[in-house]
Design an enzyme around this catalytic site. Structure first.
Site, short mmCIF file in Angstrom:
data_model
loop_
_atom_site.label_atom_id
_atom_site.label_comp_id
_atom_site.label_asym_id
_atom_site.label_seq_id
_atom_site.Cartn_x
_atom_site.Cartn_y
_atom_site.Cartn_z
N CYS A 1 0.63 -1.23 0.26
CA CYS A 1 -0.13 -0.04 0.17
C CYS A 1 0.89 1.22 -0.05
O CYS A 1 1.83 1.35 0.89
CB CYS A 1 -1.12 0.04 1.23
N TYR B 1 0.29 4.30 1.18
CA TYR B 1 0.24 5.01 2.54
C TYR B 1 0.93 4.09 3.65
O TYR B 1 0.50 4.75 4.84
CB TYR B 1 -1.15 5.42 2.47
N CYS B 2 1.37 3.02 3.53
CA CYS B 2 1.44 1.89 4.55
C CYS B 2 2.80 2.97 5.42
O CYS B 2 3.96 3.00 4.90
CB CYS B 2 1.91 0.83 4.41
N SER C 1 -9.49 -4.85 5.30
CA SER C 1 -9.32 -3.60 5.11
C SER C 1 -9.94 -3.33 3.45
O SER C 1 -9.56 -4.13 2.46
CB SER C 1 -7.61 -3.46 5.00
N CYS D 1 -8.93 5.65 21.49
CA CYS D 1 -7.78 6.41 22.35
C CYS D 1 -7.28 7.68 21.68
O CYS D 1 -6.65 8.58 22.42
CB CYS D 1 -6.32 5.47 22.53
N ASP E 1 1.29 2.00 19.00
CA ASP E 1 1.45 1.80 17.47
C ASP E 1 2.17 2.72 16.53
O ASP E 1 2.81 2.42 15.53
CB ASP E 1 0.41 1.02 16.95
N CYS F 1 -12.71 15.38 22.04
CA CYS F 1 -11.46 15.68 21.22
C CYS F 1 -10.24 15.51 21.89
O CYS F 1 -9.50 14.56 21.65
CB CYS F 1 -11.38 16.81 20.10
N CYS G 1 -5.06 12.52 18.47
CA CYS G 1 -3.85 11.73 18.62
C CYS G 1 -2.47 12.45 18.54
O CYS G 1 -2.24 13.21 17.57
CB CYS G 1 -3.75 10.68 17.36
#
Length: 393
Positions: free
Chosen positions: A20, A22-23, A127, A272, A294, A344, A348
């Site tokens: 992919c 965008y990985c 996915s 999270c 991650d 919000c 992240c």
């Protein structure tokens, strides 16, 4: 103090059978330059299963979740997961229930895999980025060939064998402007659960992907050509919400919306990225290295190795706590005074690489997305929460 935590387990590390665009995880091979196999060995598997069950039971849990990701975990072969189930059964107390979730691109799923998943109650995440042309824009194999048809074949195999599955869809430059089309297609695939994850990565000076932002990082790093723009992601969420609100409340469960309904009711975040603090969503590499997140699999965020330290000790240790508290403590002033902070919490930390309106570094790239969505959907979220609060217990 013992408390529950979640582990995203990478038993095959970054190895994958597709490529992919965008990985972000394929670059993690650089962390282990001498590694040839990227395969979790039996001693690591034993320590992980035993340690996680003991830690969750110590935290008062009677259900212990295992989450298997990659790379592509099915490349390990069915025998690996047969061993997983055997090790789990051997270490599981009678009063505890084990659950397994596995995220896959679906390319290798055949009847044997699907029957195993159904027999052992694995929840499979597939996915899919949308209809064929959209999905194949960035999700191609290593020879550059499209993957959509093989994914649909794998999905149908799961359905035919009665295996539970849900859909994970990344939102990027190619599908962000097609929210209605993407949502309508995904809800027609036979699942009640859909998860959307926005894609944004930055370029490093060497042309590779930039690491997670630091306080002293250069906020001007350009995002990749496949990254979704903040306004486009906001509009995508609004368009999907309109469809969901009109047709699918109570029938289709979109993770983002379900989480927001809970938060607007005053409940803790179920995701999270929207929690006030983080640090309880850990990442385990194939060799037993445990990281704080991650998205922060870099040497400075390594908590330790589970062959050397009990996984609960690492998860409840000072380094994990400090990592999680930094999310709250490093909010920009703009975030602190925002009316939507409760929903919000600054998003992240991986995405905090812009400057705020006050010129303060560390502001979230998706701030515009989230505020656009909250203004658009806020009244209806309040209506949903009111109706839920009035429903009989």
């Amino acid at each position: 103090m013992p408390h529950p935590f979640h582990v995203m387990t990478k038993p095959i590390g970054p190895r994958c059978n597709i490529d992919c665009s965008y990985c972000y995880y394929l670059e993690k091979e650089k962390l282990y330059p001498d590694e040839k196999k990227f395969r979790m060995q039996d001693d690591v598997l034993e320590a992980y299963v035993k340690g996680l069950i003991e830690a969750e039971v110590a935290a008062g849990m009677r259900e212990v979740p295992f989450a298997w990701q990659g790379g592509e975990p099915t490349m390990l072969g069915l025998g690996f997961f047969e061993r997983v189930v055997e090790v789990q059964a051997r270490h599981c107390p009678d009063s505890v229930r084990i659950t397994n979730a596995l995220q896959t691109n679906g390319m290798l799923i055949d009847d044997a895999w699907a029957q195993f998943f159904a027999q052992h109650d694995f929840l499979i995440g597939i996915s899919v980025d949308g209809p064929k042309a959209i999905h194949d824009r960035y999700r191609r194999d290593r020879a550059g060939r499209p993957t959509f048809d093989a994914v649909m074949k794998g999905l149908e195999t799961l359905r035919r064998n009665g295996a539970a599955f849900n859909i994970l869809c990344t939102v990027h430059r190619a599908n962000a402007g097609k929210g209605k089309e993407v949502y309508r297609f995904l809800r027609g695939l036979g699942t009640q659960h859909i998860q959307f994850i926005p894609i944004v990565e930055r370029r490093a000076a060497d042309g590779g992907l930039a690491a997670a932002p630091q306080l002293d990082a250069d906020p001007t790093s350009l995002v990749t050509e496949w990254s979704v723009a903040p306004k486009a992601y906001g509009k995508f969420l609004c368009d999907v919400f309109d469809q969901w609100y009109r047709h699918d409340i109570g029938q289709v469960f979109v993770q983002f919306f379900e989480n927001q309904v809970g938060m607007w009711m005053g409940h803790p975040a179920g995701l999270c990225i929207f929690a006030e603090t983080c640090g309880d969503g850990l990442a385990l590499e194939h060799n037993g290295d445990l990281y704080a997140c991650d998205h922060f699999v870099y040497p400075e965020y390594k908590l330790g190795n589970i062959l050397e330290h009990d996984i609960g000790t690492l998860a409840w240790g000072e380094a994990a706590h400090d990592f999680g508290a930094a999310k709250r403590d490093m909010l920009t002033a703009q975030c602190r005074r925002c009316d939507f902070r409760f929903a919000c919490n600054g998003g992240c930390p991986k995405h905090r690489f812009l400057t705020s309106k006050d010129g303060e570094p560390g502001h979230n790239y998706f701030c515009e997305s989230y505020t656009m969505f909250f203004h658009h959907a806020g009244d209806r979220l309040r209506e949903i929460t009111y109706n839920l609060s009035q429903a009989p217990a």
